[in-house]
Design an enzyme around this catalytic site. Sequence first.
Site, PDB file in Angstrom:
ATOM      1  N   GLU A  59       7.986  23.765  26.325  1.00  0.00           N
ATOM      2  CA  GLU A  59       6.891  23.983  25.355  1.00  0.00           C
ATOM      3  C   GLU A  59       7.167  23.364  23.989  1.00  0.00           C
ATOM      4  O   GLU A  59       6.252  22.943  23.292  1.00  0.00           O
ATOM      5  CB  GLU A  59       6.626  25.490  25.172  1.00  0.00           C
ATOM      6  N   GLU A  78       7.963  30.996  33.580  1.00  0.00           N
ATOM      7  CA  GLU A  78       7.745  32.371  33.111  1.00  0.00           C
ATOM      8  C   GLU A  78       7.052  33.213  34.173  1.00  0.00           C
ATOM      9  O   GLU A  78       7.366  34.400  34.339  1.00  0.00           O
ATOM     10  CB  GLU A  78       6.915  32.344  31.818  1.00  0.00           C
ATOM     11  N   ALA A 105       1.234  26.435  31.662  1.00  0.00           N
ATOM     12  CA  ALA A 105      -0.145  26.722  31.274  1.00  0.00           C
ATOM     13  C   ALA A 105      -0.904  25.404  31.218  1.00  0.00           C
ATOM     14  O   ALA A 105      -0.299  24.332  31.089  1.00  0.00           O
ATOM     15  CB  ALA A 105      -0.161  27.406  29.910  1.00  0.00           C
TER      16      ALA A 105
HETATM   17  N1  CO8 Z   1      -1.438  21.275  32.103  1.00  0.00           N
HETATM   18  C1  CO8 Z   1      -2.463  20.494  32.468  1.00  0.00           C
HETATM   19  N2  CO8 Z   1      -2.334  19.474  33.321  1.00  0.00           N
HETATM   20  C2  CO8 Z   1      -1.119  19.230  33.827  1.00  0.00           C
HETATM   21  C3  CO8 Z   1      -0.005  19.998  33.481  1.00  0.00           C
HETATM   22  C4  CO8 Z   1      -0.199  21.079  32.586  1.00  0.00           C
HETATM   23  N3  CO8 Z   1       0.797  21.907  32.246  1.00  0.00           N
HETATM   24  N4  CO8 Z   1       1.080  19.510  34.131  1.00  0.00           N
HETATM   25  C5  CO8 Z   1       0.639  18.475  34.858  1.00  0.00           C
HETATM   26  N5  CO8 Z   1      -0.682  18.294  34.685  1.00  0.00           N
HETATM   27  C6  CO8 Z   1      -1.543  17.277  35.281  1.00  0.00           C
HETATM   28  C7  CO8 Z   1      -1.339  15.922  34.642  1.00  0.00           C
HETATM   29  O1  CO8 Z   1      -2.082  15.825  33.440  1.00  0.00           O
HETATM   30  C8  CO8 Z   1      -1.849  15.015  35.725  1.00  0.00           C
HETATM   31  O2  CO8 Z   1      -3.245  15.029  35.714  1.00  0.00           O
HETATM   32  P1  CO8 Z   1      -4.074  13.630  35.838  1.00  0.00           P
HETATM   33  O3  CO8 Z   1      -3.720  13.111  37.209  1.00  0.00           O
HETATM   34  O4  CO8 Z   1      -5.477  14.047  35.696  1.00  0.00           O
HETATM   35  O5  CO8 Z   1      -3.563  12.748  34.759  1.00  0.00           O
HETATM   36  C9  CO8 Z   1      -1.404  15.730  37.004  1.00  0.00           C
HETATM   37  O6  CO8 Z   1      -1.171  17.088  36.644  1.00  0.00           O
HETATM   38  C10 CO8 Z   1      -0.111  15.187  37.575  1.00  0.00           C
HETATM   39  O7  CO8 Z   1       0.859  15.197  36.540  1.00  0.00           O
HETATM   40  P2  CO8 Z   1       1.771  13.922  36.179  1.00  0.00           P
HETATM   41  O8  CO8 Z   1       1.036  12.661  36.453  1.00  0.00           O
HETATM   42  O9  CO8 Z   1       2.293  14.124  34.819  1.00  0.00           O
HETATM   43  O10 CO8 Z   1       2.914  14.089  37.283  1.00  0.00           O
HETATM   44  P3  CO8 Z   1       4.426  13.598  37.182  1.00  0.00           P
HETATM   45  O11 CO8 Z   1       5.001  13.801  38.545  1.00  0.00           O
HETATM   46  O12 CO8 Z   1       4.510  12.249  36.583  1.00  0.00           O
HETATM   47  O13 CO8 Z   1       5.118  14.622  36.136  1.00  0.00           O
HETATM   48  C11 CO8 Z   1       5.609  16.799  35.211  1.00  0.00           C
HETATM   49  C12 CO8 Z   1       5.263  15.975  36.475  1.00  0.00           C
HETATM   50  C13 CO8 Z   1       7.007  16.420  34.736  1.00  0.00           C
HETATM   51  C14 CO8 Z   1       5.573  18.253  35.637  1.00  0.00           C
HETATM   52  C15 CO8 Z   1       4.579  16.506  34.102  1.00  0.00           C
HETATM   53  O14 CO8 Z   1       3.279  16.663  34.646  1.00  0.00           O
HETATM   54  C16 CO8 Z   1       4.674  17.446  32.919  1.00  0.00           C
HETATM   55  O15 CO8 Z   1       5.527  17.236  32.073  1.00  0.00           O
HETATM   56  N6  CO8 Z   1       3.767  18.442  32.842  1.00  0.00           N
HETATM   57  C17 CO8 Z   1       3.715  19.344  31.693  1.00  0.00           C
HETATM   58  C18 CO8 Z   1       4.840  20.359  31.731  1.00  0.00           C
HETATM   59  C19 CO8 Z   1       4.760  21.253  30.524  1.00  0.00           C
HETATM   60  O16 CO8 Z   1       4.877  20.821  29.385  1.00  0.00           O
HETATM   61  N7  CO8 Z   1       4.559  22.561  30.775  1.00  0.00           N
HETATM   62  C20 CO8 Z   1       4.466  23.555  29.679  1.00  0.00           C
HETATM   63  C21 CO8 Z   1       3.011  23.805  29.366  1.00  0.00           C
HETATM   64  S1  CO8 Z   1       2.809  24.905  27.982  1.00  0.00           S
HETATM   65  C22 CO8 Z   1       3.064  26.438  28.680  1.00  0.00           C
HETATM   66  O17 CO8 Z   1       3.279  26.583  29.841  1.00  0.00           O
HETATM   67  C23 CO8 Z   1       2.989  27.619  27.745  1.00  0.00           C
HETATM   68  C24 CO8 Z   1       2.947  28.919  28.504  1.00  0.00           C
HETATM   69  C25 CO8 Z   1       2.544  30.015  27.535  1.00  0.00           C
HETATM   70  C26 CO8 Z   1       2.098  31.291  28.264  1.00  0.00           C
HETATM   71  C27 CO8 Z   1       1.562  32.286  27.283  1.00  0.00           C
HETATM   72  C28 CO8 Z   1       1.046  33.534  28.008  1.00  0.00           C
HETATM   73  C29 CO8 Z   1       0.661  34.621  27.032  1.00  0.00           C
END
Ligand code: CO8
Length: 292
Positions: free
Chosen positions: A165, A145, A99
């Site tokens: 998360e 998910e 998300a």
């Molecule tokens: N949300 C927003 N932006 C994101 C997300 C995200 N989940 N993931 C990556 N991005 C963005 C980064 O902020 C970055 O943006 P910017 O260039 O503007 O800084 C860009 O994407 C590239 O990301 P990274 O520079 O971090 O790329 P890396 O290759 O270094 O890392 C990762 C990749 C490991 C995937 C890292 O981006 C990461 O850890 N992302 C977050 C993963 C995460 O925590 N996901 C869980 C989110 S919470 C969730 O999903 C809850 C779901 C609930 C559903 C409920 C339904 C009812």
Amino acid sequence: MFRNLISPSITKPLSAQKSVRSFSSASVLRQAAATNYQHILTETRGKVGLVTLNRPKALNALCNDLFVEVNEAMKNFDEDDNIGAIVLTGSEKAFAAGADIKEMKDNTFVDTYKKDFLGHWAKISDVKKPIIAAVNGYALGGGCELAMSCDIIYAGEKAVFGQPEINLGVIPGAGGTQRLVKAVGKSRAMEMVLSGGANLTADEAQSLGLVSKVVPADQLIDEAIKTAGKIASKSQASVQMGKELINKSFEVPLSAGLRWERAYFQALFGTADQKEGMNAFAEKRKPTFTNN
Ligand code: CO8
């Protein structure tokens, strides 16, 4: 306002129009569709509808508008008689990184609860046609998910499945504590959800049963489309009943599930496709299903 660019029965909102976008290997159809959605691409390949998450700069983070578009594309394919199955994919780097954290970080409890925040994610479960998730790269949090909300998961060799998360001070909200357990067992699901690590590689996901096929990244979509095409060539009533019943097995006791199964099996003798399928077998020829 709606307009149809791809398939006669598919409509896309012009409101989500984006002006300039560059494509590497996208087809003409895909480009046409992209002008109508902001965060996804859609196209048809034979009887298969393909939905591609297309928010590359944010690793396909599932912002609200993106999911609205996914739901609309899924609904359109579901209602299209020319489509028999759907493939959902992302980019080679990310199926979806979850998300959109930046979008939701300032939400309050009362708001999220009152407005049923992200409740519309569940609509994908209303789609009657089978959906194959073709997962390359990160499938994290809501991305994992979303893949698990689909019916079949194929993975590219470098796919990564995780539920991080807990690192954000929350828990999964769309199946990470429910579907994941059924797919990988309690111990690994606990480890993933509670530690925010222990991510699954594609091979691990396959060996645990979360994923049914692992292929080289560049062959993933074609493999998924091939299987989806095979499914789409069958009788749609049978396919949709099969999907419904397998999903029902997660909800109801065995005796009830078996009763439902028998009733649906018996009901299919009322279809022309059952006559065609069984006559074709007896006559040693391939069946031609008409979905009647
Ligand atoms: N949300 C927003 N932006 C994101 C997300 C995200 N989940 N993931 C990556 N991005 C963005 C980064 O902020 C970055 O943006 P910017 O260039 O503007 O800084 C860009 O994407 C590239 O990301 P990274 O520079 O971090 O790329 P890396 O290759 O270094 O890392 C990762 C990749 C490991 C995937 C890292 O981006 C990461 O850890 N992302 C977050 C993963 C995460 O925590 N996901 C869980 C989110 S919470 C969730 O999903 C809850 C779901 C609930 C559903 C409920 C339904 C009812």
